[in-house]
Design a protein around this motif. Sequence first.
Motif, PDB file in Angstrom:
ATOM      1  N   VAL A 207      -9.731   9.955 -41.556  1.00  0.00           N
ATOM      2  CA  VAL A 207      -8.419   9.526 -42.543  1.00  0.00           C
ATOM      3  C   VAL A 207      -7.523  10.402 -42.548  1.00  0.00           C
ATOM      4  O   VAL A 207      -6.620  10.481 -43.096  1.00  0.00           O
ATOM      5  N   THR A 208      -7.569  11.880 -41.825  1.00  0.00           N
ATOM      6  CA  THR A 208      -6.727  12.429 -42.095  1.00  0.00           C
ATOM      7  C   THR A 208      -5.022  12.828 -40.901  1.00  0.00           C
ATOM      8  O   THR A 208      -4.379  13.026 -41.366  1.00  0.00           O
ATOM      9  N   LEU A 209      -5.489  11.399 -39.960  1.00  0.00           N
ATOM     10  CA  LEU A 209      -4.543  11.152 -39.183  1.00  0.00           C
ATOM     11  C   LEU A 209      -3.497  10.969 -39.970  1.00  0.00           C
ATOM     12  O   LEU A 209      -2.280  10.333 -39.345  1.00  0.00           O
ATOM     13  N   TYR A 210      -3.667   9.892 -40.763  1.00  0.00           N
ATOM     14  CA  TYR A 210      -2.756   9.040 -41.893  1.00  0.00           C
ATOM     15  C   TYR A 210      -2.544   9.859 -43.171  1.00  0.00           C
ATOM     16  O   TYR A 210      -0.896   9.352 -43.825  1.00  0.00           O
ATOM     17  N   LEU A 211      -2.581  10.927 -43.078  1.00  0.00           N
ATOM     18  CA  LEU A 211      -1.893  12.008 -44.058  1.00  0.00           C
ATOM     19  C   LEU A 211      -0.979  12.965 -44.266  1.00  0.00           C
ATOM     20  O   LEU A 211      -1.668  13.697 -43.031  1.00  0.00           O
ATOM     21  N   THR A 212      -0.768  13.277 -45.034  1.00  0.00           N
ATOM     22  CA  THR A 212       0.968  14.402 -44.759  1.00  0.00           C
ATOM     23  C   THR A 212      -0.586  16.219 -44.688  1.00  0.00           C
ATOM     24  O   THR A 212      -1.801  16.113 -45.427  1.00  0.00           O
ATOM     25  N   LYS A 213       0.711  16.741 -44.652  1.00  0.00           N
ATOM     26  CA  LYS A 213      -0.235  17.497 -44.813  1.00  0.00           C
ATOM     27  C   LYS A 213      -0.275  18.428 -45.639  1.00  0.00           C
ATOM     28  O   LYS A 213      -1.577  18.992 -46.243  1.00  0.00           O
ATOM     29  N   ASP A 214       0.511  18.292 -46.683  1.00  0.00           N
ATOM     30  CA  ASP A 214       0.105  18.705 -48.243  1.00  0.00           C
ATOM     31  C   ASP A 214      -1.722  17.396 -48.328  1.00  0.00           C
ATOM     32  O   ASP A 214      -2.316  18.671 -49.573  1.00  0.00           O
ATOM     33  N   ALA A 215      -0.908  16.458 -48.379  1.00  0.00           N
ATOM     34  CA  ALA A 215      -2.799  15.905 -48.784  1.00  0.00           C
ATOM     35  C   ALA A 215      -3.484  16.778 -48.127  1.00  0.00           C
ATOM     36  O   ALA A 215      -4.706  16.337 -48.816  1.00  0.00           O
TER      37      ALA A 215
ATOM     38  N   LEU B 169      -6.164  16.346 -32.393  1.00  0.00           N
ATOM     39  CA  LEU B 169      -5.562  17.122 -31.135  1.00  0.00           C
ATOM     40  C   LEU B 169      -3.865  16.396 -31.232  1.00  0.00           C
ATOM     41  O   LEU B 169      -3.545  15.038 -31.303  1.00  0.00           O
ATOM     42  N   PRO B 170      -3.106  16.950 -31.571  1.00  0.00           N
ATOM     43  CA  PRO B 170      -1.602  16.574 -30.819  1.00  0.00           C
ATOM     44  C   PRO B 170      -1.811  15.872 -28.678  1.00  0.00           C
ATOM     45  O   PRO B 170      -2.247  16.265 -28.751  1.00  0.00           O
ATOM     46  N   LEU B 171      -0.977  14.970 -28.724  1.00  0.00           N
ATOM     47  CA  LEU B 171      -0.984  14.056 -27.893  1.00  0.00           C
ATOM     48  C   LEU B 171      -1.267  15.140 -26.314  1.00  0.00           C
ATOM     49  O   LEU B 171      -1.634  14.917 -25.571  1.00  0.00           O
ATOM     50  N   GLN B 172      -0.122  16.119 -26.617  1.00  0.00           N
ATOM     51  CA  GLN B 172       0.081  17.205 -25.629  1.00  0.00           C
ATOM     52  C   GLN B 172      -1.049  17.339 -24.742  1.00  0.00           C
ATOM     53  O   GLN B 172      -1.882  18.493 -23.437  1.00  0.00           O
ATOM     54  N   LEU B 173      -2.381  17.441 -25.666  1.00  0.00           N
ATOM     55  CA  LEU B 173      -3.531  18.382 -25.609  1.00  0.00           C
ATOM     56  C   LEU B 173      -4.692  17.777 -25.622  1.00  0.00           C
ATOM     57  O   LEU B 173      -5.719  18.206 -24.779  1.00  0.00           O
ATOM     58  N   LEU B 174      -4.002  16.232 -25.191  1.00  0.00           N
ATOM     59  CA  LEU B 174      -5.310  14.947 -24.709  1.00  0.00           C
ATOM     60  C   LEU B 174      -6.060  15.247 -23.176  1.00  0.00           C
ATOM     61  O   LEU B 174      -4.919  15.989 -22.579  1.00  0.00           O
TER      62      LEU B 174
ATOM     63  N   ILE C  54      -0.567   4.985 -31.451  1.00  0.00           N
ATOM     64  CA  ILE C  54       0.736   5.553 -31.976  1.00  0.00           C
ATOM     65  C   ILE C  54       1.854   4.670 -32.570  1.00  0.00           C
ATOM     66  O   ILE C  54       2.091   4.453 -33.643  1.00  0.00           O
ATOM     67  N   LYS C  55       2.200   4.453 -31.231  1.00  0.00           N
ATOM     68  CA  LYS C  55       3.220   2.833 -31.453  1.00  0.00           C
ATOM     69  C   LYS C  55       2.859   1.508 -32.252  1.00  0.00           C
ATOM     70  O   LYS C  55       3.564   1.375 -33.432  1.00  0.00           O
ATOM     71  N   GLY C  56       1.469   1.630 -32.663  1.00  0.00           N
ATOM     72  CA  GLY C  56       0.907   0.101 -32.583  1.00  0.00           C
ATOM     73  C   GLY C  56       0.369   0.603 -34.313  1.00  0.00           C
ATOM     74  O   GLY C  56       1.361  -0.309 -35.265  1.00  0.00           O
ATOM     75  N   ALA C  57      -0.203   1.459 -34.771  1.00  0.00           N
ATOM     76  CA  ALA C  57      -0.097   2.310 -35.879  1.00  0.00           C
ATOM     77  C   ALA C  57       1.185   2.292 -36.355  1.00  0.00           C
ATOM     78  O   ALA C  57       1.380   1.805 -38.084  1.00  0.00           O
ATOM     79  N   ALA C  58       2.635   2.817 -36.464  1.00  0.00           N
ATOM     80  CA  ALA C  58       3.988   2.916 -36.829  1.00  0.00           C
ATOM     81  C   ALA C  58       4.299   1.271 -37.169  1.00  0.00           C
ATOM     82  O   ALA C  58       4.778   0.861 -38.016  1.00  0.00           O
ATOM     83  N   ALA C  59       4.280   0.511 -36.204  1.00  0.00           N
ATOM     84  CA  ALA C  59       4.530  -1.095 -36.217  1.00  0.00           C
ATOM     85  C   ALA C  59       3.737  -1.934 -37.159  1.00  0.00           C
ATOM     86  O   ALA C  59       4.139  -2.746 -37.760  1.00  0.00           O
ATOM     87  N   SER C  60       2.233  -1.752 -37.441  1.00  0.00           N
ATOM     88  CA  SER C  60       2.167  -1.823 -38.714  1.00  0.00           C
ATOM     89  C   SER C  60       1.635  -1.794 -40.083  1.00  0.00           C
ATOM     90  O   SER C  60       1.666  -1.755 -41.005  1.00  0.00           O
ATOM     91  N   GLY C  61       2.248   0.012 -40.150  1.00  0.00           N
ATOM     92  CA  GLY C  61       2.946   0.526 -41.729  1.00  0.00           C
ATOM     93  C   GLY C  61       1.890   1.237 -41.926  1.00  0.00           C
ATOM     94  O   GLY C  61       2.121   1.944 -43.009  1.00  0.00           O
ATOM     95  N   THR C  62       1.373   1.775 -41.304  1.00  0.00           N
ATOM     96  CA  THR C  62       0.259   2.858 -41.161  1.00  0.00           C
ATOM     97  C   THR C  62      -0.163   3.961 -40.515  1.00  0.00           C
ATOM     98  O   THR C  62      -0.161   4.209 -39.562  1.00  0.00           O
ATOM     99  N   PRO C  63       1.618   4.174 -40.242  1.00  0.00           N
ATOM    100  CA  PRO C  63       1.459   5.709 -39.082  1.00  0.00           C
ATOM    101  C   PRO C  63       0.803   6.744 -39.102  1.00  0.00           C
ATOM    102  O   PRO C  63       0.518   7.303 -40.170  1.00  0.00           O
ATOM    103  N   PHE C  64      -0.067   7.145 -38.281  1.00  0.00           N
ATOM    104  CA  PHE C  64      -0.118   8.445 -37.967  1.00  0.00           C
ATOM    105  C   PHE C  64       0.509   9.866 -38.506  1.00  0.00           C
ATOM    106  O   PHE C  64       1.773   9.857 -37.166  1.00  0.00           O
ATOM    107  N   VAL C  65       0.767  10.749 -38.655  1.00  0.00           N
ATOM    108  CA  VAL C  65       1.523  11.712 -38.829  1.00  0.00           C
ATOM    109  C   VAL C  65       0.867  12.642 -39.133  1.00  0.00           C
ATOM    110  O   VAL C  65       1.356  13.922 -39.052  1.00  0.00           O
ATOM    111  N   SER C  66      -0.217  13.414 -38.638  1.00  0.00           N
ATOM    112  CA  SER C  66      -1.079  14.575 -39.024  1.00  0.00           C
ATOM    113  C   SER C  66      -1.569  14.510 -37.560  1.00  0.00           C
ATOM    114  O   SER C  66      -3.373  14.473 -37.117  1.00  0.00           O
ATOM    115  N   PHE C  67      -1.131  15.479 -36.727  1.00  0.00           N
ATOM    116  CA  PHE C  67      -2.089  15.965 -35.495  1.00  0.00           C
ATOM    117  C   PHE C  67      -1.878  17.978 -36.173  1.00  0.00           C
ATOM    118  O   PHE C  67      -0.918  18.442 -36.057  1.00  0.00           O
TER     119      PHE C  67
END
Length: 282
Positions: free
Chosen positions: A170-178, A201-206, A218-231
């Motif tokens: 879930v958190t991948l799709y939530l803002t920090k405030d949320a 984790l952020p991409l660079q830590l994988l 990340i690209k697929g999620a953005a294209a489908s309208g449900t972008p990843f926003v929190s790492f």
Amino acid sequence: MDQNKAIQPDNTATRTALWRALHVQADELPHIIEDEIGLKLISPEKNWQERPDMKYTKRLRASIVARARFIEDIAREQIEKGVKQYVLLGAGLDSFAQRNVDISSEVDIYEIDQPETLAWKKEKLIENGYKISGNLHFVPVDFETSSWWNELLNSGFDVQQTTFVSCTGVTLYLTKDAIIDTLKRMALLASGSAIAITFYLPLQLLEEEDKPLMEMSIKGAAASGTPFVSFYSIDEVVKLAEEIGLKEVKTVSTNDLRERYFKNGTDNLLPASGEFFLVAKT
């Protein structure tokens, strides 16, 4: 078109349920978790195992089954200790209630997710002969317009009772405030309640072999309208949890899950890096 026919579950919920089933059908024993109920509900096309999101995502499948088993181990442990409420925030097509009838009858289970996903799930469970018991509560929430916490309270949830809350994917799709608001709500649970929530984790830590797949995701999620926003890094999540007032804060990494569930495997099934758990008490 019949309105009920048009209702469809969330794509992510469907994919993760099929990954759990594919684990049973394609991976060698011992299986991390045995869960084919989602497959029965979805009843996909005959060649579903050959879909690109099934065939070429072995490490992601391993992550999903490890995640499901880890949450289930904690849930069983908490219920055996006397916890009477289990909240699944972002329940998707989870089937804990159907597969653990020995203990699920002892606890009120609150499954929180999007209205369409839960309506479809309830309909399919009934169609497939599963009884919807009185202690299984579906809590539909439009996360953009209403509060999951308020909807939970309106569903008969007792804030005075110790509770276990799981929140995965879930958190991948939530803002920090949320995310902060969600953790603050969890901190309001009765003293001694337990939570387990996944972060990414952020991409660079994988690990290097997981970076290309994550970039595609990340690209697929953005294209489908449900972008990843929190790492987040592990240190950032621990700091956040401690600032909010959660107790006994610990994290469980991919390596921890590999050691716990995969060290005796014989088919090189290993979870992808990137997802980790925050586990804490109130």
